[in-house]
Design an enzyme around this catalytic site. Structure first.
Site, PDB file in Angstrom:
ATOM      1  CB  SER A   1      65.222  19.293  12.234  1.00  0.00           C
ATOM      2  OG  SER A   1      65.979  20.260  12.808  1.00  0.00           O
TER       3      SER A   1
ATOM      4  CE1 TYR B   1      69.084  15.927  14.484  1.00  0.00           C
ATOM      5  CE2 TYR B   1      68.621  17.759  16.081  1.00  0.00           C
ATOM      6  CZ  TYR B   1      68.081  17.236  14.892  1.00  0.00           C
ATOM      7  OH  TYR B   1      67.545  17.813  13.965  1.00  0.00           O
TER       8      TYR B   1
ATOM      9  CE  LYS C   1      69.147  19.087  11.579  1.00  0.00           C
ATOM     10  NZ  LYS C   1      68.140  20.386  12.149  1.00  0.00           N
TER      11      LYS C   1
ATOM     12  CE  LYS D   1      66.648  14.925  12.173  1.00  0.00           C
ATOM     13  NZ  LYS D   1      65.753  15.675  13.424  1.00  0.00           N
ATOM     14  CB  THR D   2      61.383  15.417  15.283  1.00  0.00           C
ATOM     15  OG1 THR D   2      62.265  14.985  15.307  1.00  0.00           O
ATOM     16  CG2 THR D   2      60.286  13.967  15.549  1.00  0.00           C
ATOM     17  N   GLY D   3      60.234  17.714  13.333  1.00  0.00           N
ATOM     18  CA  GLY D   3      61.587  18.488  13.206  1.00  0.00           C
ATOM     19  C   GLY D   3      60.349  19.599  13.751  1.00  0.00           C
ATOM     20  CB  SER D   4      60.011  21.957  16.235  1.00  0.00           C
ATOM     21  OG  SER D   4      59.362  20.409  16.804  1.00  0.00           O
TER      22      SER D   4
ATOM     23  CD  GLU E   1      67.166  10.844  14.632  1.00  0.00           C
ATOM     24  OE1 GLU E   1      66.149  10.164  14.331  1.00  0.00           O
ATOM     25  OE2 GLU E   1      67.327  11.609  14.622  1.00  0.00           O
TER      26      GLU E   1
END
Length: 391
Positions: free
Chosen positions: A91, A176, A94, A341-344, A298
């Site tokens: 993510s 989200y 994004k 921002k995190t992403g997985s 964020e």
């Protein structure tokens, strides 16, 4: 005699320059030493605890870039992680989608106040007539879910959107959602008259000077594309799905992703319209649990405690619908913030954060999806190792 006097008059200045140069080198060495120690201490326990095969960490400190690679990109081949290794960033993709859409806005191709039906005519007359592109970008459309239902594909996704009905009035709750940011990117690409994947690969990535970043990894780069590892330890890579490119489709290296972070802190040298577009993604529109929602990014007031970051990235915020406070007018971009921002994906875990005021930033990429709190704590530990003057 004249030459001798001249030599004596120049000597103090030469010595001063030499001393300043030595001090600068010593300071850079001190930063490097602190970073290496903090990174090792933060990353190695994560790899051991969660059996992460490989990780890459990139840190930028006032224009200087440091990259640390750990472990292997593939357990099967034993290929080590290096500066060319490509990771799925989930993510964090994004933020690229938001940048492209913001660029479209800066060129006049779209306005965030428009409804998506203006650019996706099949949605005209649906519930999206009351939803703005801004609502899609900030997950405040009214309750779009985290993921599409299993039976939704790229071919039937527009029908899904047409049949969708909100749970809340737009702009009142944040939930989200991949379908939300996905439609935002899809509409932005439509406003520019070019498919999303082509815009990213042929326009945005080159404009950002990213040469190691892809939506679709080309055949010649597949040897550098790491394998992710599932909870069962099986090698996996992300599969195609509805709005996958827009929501979670980017593959990149730590070295390239930290360049994107640097562009978010200081875009000088980039196209001026792109600079404005990047800055606009840091505008704050809604607040929830100490976090301010921008366009994908964020934000938190800086300095920030790690507990505040953990709360803003908690399951309560990530997986549930939360009442939001709309910021009227929107909060202008500022420098004294922690932006993250995190992403997985099924086999990868990623995190990116930066503090414009300090000109420091970090990206952490891994080929296993390990818990988000551990990512935040590791990044916080490494970033706070830079406390104190670094000019």
């Amino acid at each position: 005699m004249r030459n001798s006097l001249a030599a004596r008059s120049i000597a103090p200045a030469t010595i001063a320059v030499s001393i300043l140069g030595t001090c600068a080198v010593a300071k850079a060495d001190d930063i490097e030493s602190r970073l290496r120690r903090a990174t090792d201490e933060a990353i190695r326990p994560i790899m051991k605890t969660y059996k992460v095969p490989g990780m890459a960490v990139a840190v930028t400190v006032q224009g200087r870039r440091y990259v640390y690679n750990y472990g292997v990109a593939s357990l099967e081949s034993g290929k080590k992680v290096d500066d060319a290794t490509l990771f799925e960033i989930g993510s964090i993709s994004k933020t690229f989608t938001a940048t492209l859409a913001s660029y479209a806005g800066e060129t006049g191709a779209l306005s965030l106040s428009d409804s998506p039906g203006k650019y996706v005519p099949d949605l005209a007359g649906s519930a999206f007539d009351k939803v703005s592109l801004l609502n899609l970008a900030t997950y405040t459309a009214g309750g779009l879910p985290l993921q599409f239902p299993d039976d939704v594909t790229q071919k039937n996704m527009i029908a899904y959107y047409r049949d969708w009905h909100p749970d809340h009035a737009p702009g009142t709750h944040r939930r989200y959602s991949n379908p939300s940011i996905g439609l935002f990117g899809y509409a932005a690409a439509a406003s520019l008259g070019t498919p999303f994947d082509d815009l990213m690969q042929d326009k945005l990535f080159p404009m950002l000077k990213l040469s190691n970043t892809y939506i679709h990894v080309p055949k010649e780069r597949m040897p550098d594309y790491a394998y992710g590892y599932s909870k069962a330890g099986k090698p996996v890579r992300v599969k195609p799905g509805a709005m996958d490119s827009e929501a979670y489709g980017v593959k990149t290296s730590a070295s390239d992703l930290i360049r994107f972070v640097e562009a978010n802190m200081d875009g000088r040298g980039l196209d001026e319209t792109l600079q404005r577009a990047i800055a606009a993604t840091h505008t704050g529109y809604y607040r929830v649990s100490g976090m301010t929602q921008g366009l994908a990014w964020e934000m938190y007031d800086y300095p920030v405690e790690v507990d505040t970051l953990l709360a803003g990235n908690s399951p309560e915020i990530s997986y549930k619908s939360n009442v939001v406070e709309a910021l009227e007018p929107p909060a202008e971009p500022r420098t004294n913030v922690w932006i993250n921002k995190t992403g997985s994906t099924g086999g990868f875990g990623a995190y990116a954060a930066f503090v414009p005021e300090r000109r420091i930033g970090i990206v952490i990429l891994a080929n296993r999806n390990y818990p988000i709190p551990d990512r935040l704590r590791a990044a916080y530990r490494i970033m706070t190792a830079l406390d104190g003057p670094t000019d």
